[in-house]
Motif scaffolding. Structure first.
Motif, PDB file in Angstrom:
ATOM      1  N   PRO A 405      34.234  42.997  32.842  1.00  0.00           N
ATOM      2  CA  PRO A 405      34.179  43.600  31.509  1.00  0.00           C
ATOM      3  C   PRO A 405      34.648  45.057  31.527  1.00  0.00           C
ATOM      4  N   HIS A 406      35.393  45.434  30.501  1.00  0.00           N
ATOM      5  CA  HIS A 406      35.913  46.796  30.391  1.00  0.00           C
ATOM      6  C   HIS A 406      34.838  47.696  29.788  1.00  0.00           C
ATOM      7  N   ASN A 415      38.502  47.816  24.222  1.00  0.00           N
ATOM      8  CA  ASN A 415      38.839  46.401  24.295  1.00  0.00           C
ATOM      9  C   ASN A 415      37.771  45.631  25.055  1.00  0.00           C
ATOM     10  N   SER A 416      36.576  46.232  25.146  1.00  0.00           N
ATOM     11  CA  SER A 416      35.490  45.563  25.860  1.00  0.00           C
ATOM     12  C   SER A 416      34.862  44.469  24.999  1.00  0.00           C
ATOM     13  N   THR A 417      34.619  43.327  25.624  1.00  0.00           N
ATOM     14  CA  THR A 417      33.905  42.241  24.943  1.00  0.00           C
ATOM     15  C   THR A 417      32.522  42.054  25.585  1.00  0.00           C
ATOM     16  N   SER A 493      38.277  38.078  32.422  1.00  0.00           N
ATOM     17  CA  SER A 493      38.500  39.519  32.299  1.00  0.00           C
ATOM     18  C   SER A 493      38.868  39.942  30.888  1.00  0.00           C
ATOM     19  N   ASP A 494      38.361  41.126  30.507  1.00  0.00           N
ATOM     20  CA  ASP A 494      38.885  41.799  29.326  1.00  0.00           C
ATOM     21  C   ASP A 494      40.308  42.250  29.639  1.00  0.00           C
ATOM     22  N   THR A 495      40.981  42.799  28.651  1.00  0.00           N
ATOM     23  CA  THR A 495      42.298  43.374  28.896  1.00  0.00           C
ATOM     24  C   THR A 495      42.140  44.517  29.889  1.00  0.00           C
ATOM     25  N   HIS A 511      41.682  35.408  29.915  1.00  0.00           N
ATOM     26  CA  HIS A 511      41.788  36.703  29.230  1.00  0.00           C
ATOM     27  C   HIS A 511      40.895  36.675  27.994  1.00  0.00           C
ATOM     28  N   LEU A 512      39.825  37.481  28.024  1.00  0.00           N
ATOM     29  CA  LEU A 512      38.898  37.548  26.892  1.00  0.00           C
ATOM     30  C   LEU A 512      39.489  38.426  25.795  1.00  0.00           C
ATOM     31  N   THR A 517      40.225  44.170  20.514  1.00  0.00           N
ATOM     32  CA  THR A 517      41.056  44.192  21.711  1.00  0.00           C
ATOM     33  C   THR A 517      42.306  45.032  21.483  1.00  0.00           C
TER      34      THR A 517
END
Length: 592
Positions: A405-406, A415-417, A493-495, A511-512, A517
């Motif tokens: 996670p970002h 761009n975190s989910t 993974s997030d971006t 890719h989440l 995002t």
């Protein structure tokens, strides 16, 4: 020994203490004041009274321009109109307003010329309500005060003496921190006192002729998590007799960081000799070349900014720390910093990247050299990476997923989910004992969440507690992601750079994608096109089942894209960079 680095630390401590503890500044300004008023009775003043002990000033009343407040009491003092300054013989006013500070100061100058005032916003570096600035700068002040302790311990270890005034200042700032010196000292001993002593000795004496003939190269190592971006270059450089190599340890200064001096710990662990930034005199040493792995000047002391190095006439090398997949409004962070303009050379992964850079940058990109990225030298040798045996047994006979996670930014760009999927993903793995989850958050995620929650650690504490109570989930906060790459069977993974960095493992990637995002640039879009998409619970569940069933329909497409985005994947990127750097420098000398 030159003391300019240490002096700069002390000067920064002075500056920050004034901002973090405004009371000391106010008391200094109010010295000899006998009748003090505070102008303002709103939220700003409530915050002011939390940091200012009114028993230390001769407070007589509050002043407010709002007529409806006149005659009322505020913190047991009466509120008066501005004209009362004359009537009550007020000789000093503390302006307690950010929005109207300039108007109030102008009014005092015009109507009460004999009354002095304290205006934090015109006198100090507050560009918004002081209590927000204090909150932001406290960790930075703590870093600099801890640096004072580092300096003192280093100097004692090196048996270097300093003048009494400087020693008094160090001790003064050290008193502001609450730290176990013995425990602190145990963890920060220099890796090679002989190395630093040799540097200090050579700074005071003429270097021998043999050293003078060599090309002086300084590696600025700042963030432990990005060491892999320069590791193979460093290894190649120290084996070349043409180079005189120094490693300069810099802090990574970021409001979300929980470890500013992580690079020091990394270098100690790897037993790489280094010079702490505050003991290095770059003006005197004058390396021919410096190597950066971070483009952000705001994250390092100003004396090591690109602008400062450029003024010294030193050639600047930049090896990007990440794979720059982001586009849209934040592309400027990755393509339009001073380093992109001023670097002598920027070493990049592919011709495809070079074209994309030119399209997104304000600069022409003529300083870009395609050598392959040294980060992928270690990826090419991933099968040889030594894995902790305990962890290997922990994941044995399970399908292992790596979740990346970002972090969240406080400016709305993120761009975190993480918050979207945190509960769902943990619940999912709790129910599936055939699965194992390694969580490797962005280094700024957890510290950033605490910051965004105004210092409240509850959310992060609960997250850590939930992981600790699960048998098939671990948190990876190490400096090196490669162990998690080896242990995992697939990535979620997030971006982030991981979308490309993980590709050489040849394992599946999900890719989440969330509502916020960040847009991808051309390379990012191309890479994401061969990753599985995750925007719903069903997407995540289907992906996990697919990996468990040992299926990967995008495998061949992903491998073909990998060849397009990595011109070289041969373990020799670091060597190529070293050769180009030293040969080009020698050629530039012969042209003079």
């Amino acid at each position: 020994m030159d003391m300019r680095g240490i002096e700069s630390v002390l000067n920064e401590c002075e500056r920050l203490r004034e901002l973090v503890y405004p009371e000391s500044y106010i008391l200094k300004r109010l010295k000899d004041s006998s009748n003090v008023a505070i102008w303002g009775t709103g939220e700003h003043t409530e915050h002011l009274l939390k940091v200012l002990d009114i028993d230390k000033i001769n407070l007589k009343c509050f002043i407010d321009s709002n007529q409806s407040k006149w005659g009322k009491e505020f913190h047991n003092f009466k509120i008066y109109p501005p004209k009362a300054i004359t009537e009550l013989q007020i000789d000093s006013v503390i302006i307690s307003s950010c929005t109207y500070s300039s108007e109030i100061s102008a009014q005092i100058l015009r109507n009460f010329p004999n009354c002095k005032y304290v205006d934090l916003y015109s006198e100090l570096e507050y560009n918004r309500p002081f209590y927000y600035v204090v909150d932001d700068l406290k960790p930075l002040y703590e870093f600099y005060t801890e640096t004072c302790l580092l300096i003192k311990i280093d100097l004692e270890s090196l048996k270097v003496s300093i003048d009494n005034d400087m020693l008094r200042k160090l001790d003064e700032f050290i008193e502001d921190i609450d730290v176990d010196r013995k425990g602190f000292e145990k963890n920060i001993k220099l890796t090679s006192l002989e190395y630093v002593n040799t540097y200090l000795r050579n700074s005071d004496e003429d270097c021998n002729c043999e050293t003078k003939k060599k090309i002086k190269v300084a590696f600025f190592i700042q963030n432990p998590n990005t060491w892999s971006s320069t590791e193979s270059v460093y290894e190649a450089m120290i084996e070349d007799d043409r180079a005189d190599v120094k490693v300069i340890q810099l802090p990574f200064i970021h409001r979300y960081s929980t470890e500013y001096n992580g690079s020091r710990n990394l270098l100690l662990k790897k037993q790489i000799a280094f010079i702490p930034w505050y003991l290095y005199n770059i003006e005197e040493d004058r390396p021919d070349i410096v190597i950066y792995h971070s483009p952000y000047d705001a994250t390092r002391p100003s004396m090591y900014s690109v602008e400062s190095i450029k003024k010294l006439g030193i050639k600047i090398i930049y090896i990007p720390y990440c794979q720059e997949l982001f586009g849209g409004d934040i592309a400027k962070w990755f393509f339009n910093n001073d380093i992109h303009r001023d670097a002598w050379k920027i070493y990049v992964r592919s011709e495809k990247y070079k074209k994309m850079f030119k399209k997104n940058s304000l600069y022409n990109g003529e300083n870009l050299v395609v050598t392959g990225h040294p980060k992928f030298d270690s990826m090419a040798k991933l099968k040889d990476f030594e894995v902790n045996e305990y962890k290997r047994n922990l994941v044995k006979n399970k399908t292992v997923f790596l979740w990346n996670p970002h972090f969240y930014a406080n400016d709305g760009v993120s761009n975190s989910t993480f918050n979207t999927w945190k509960s769902f993903i943990l619940s999912l793995f709790e129910k599936r004992d055939d699965l194992f989850l390694i969580i490797r958050p962005h280094p700024l995620l957890l510290g950033g969440l605490i910051k965004l929650n105004n210092g409240d650690t509850t959310e992060v504490d609960n997250f850590r507690k939930a992981i600790k109570n699960m048998k098939n989930v671990i948190l990876d906060e190490s400096d090196d992601y490669r162990e998690s790459f080896v242990l995992s069977d697939a990535l979620i993974s997030d971006t982030s750079s991981f979308l490309l960095t993980y590709m050489p493992t040849c394992k599946p990637i999900l890719h989440l994608i969330g509502e916020n995002t960040i847009k991808l640039n051309e390379d990012g879009q191309d890479i994401a096109s061969v990753c599985y998409k995750g925007s719903t619970k069903e997407d995540i569940l289907n992906y996990i089942d697919m990996v468990v069933d040992n299926k990967d329909p995008l495998y061949h497409l992903r491998i073909s894209k990998l060849r397009e985005h990595l011109t070289y994947f041969d373990c020799n990127c670091g060597y190529r960079i070293k050769e180009d750097m030293l040969n080009s420098f020698s050629e530039s000398l012969s042209e003079l």
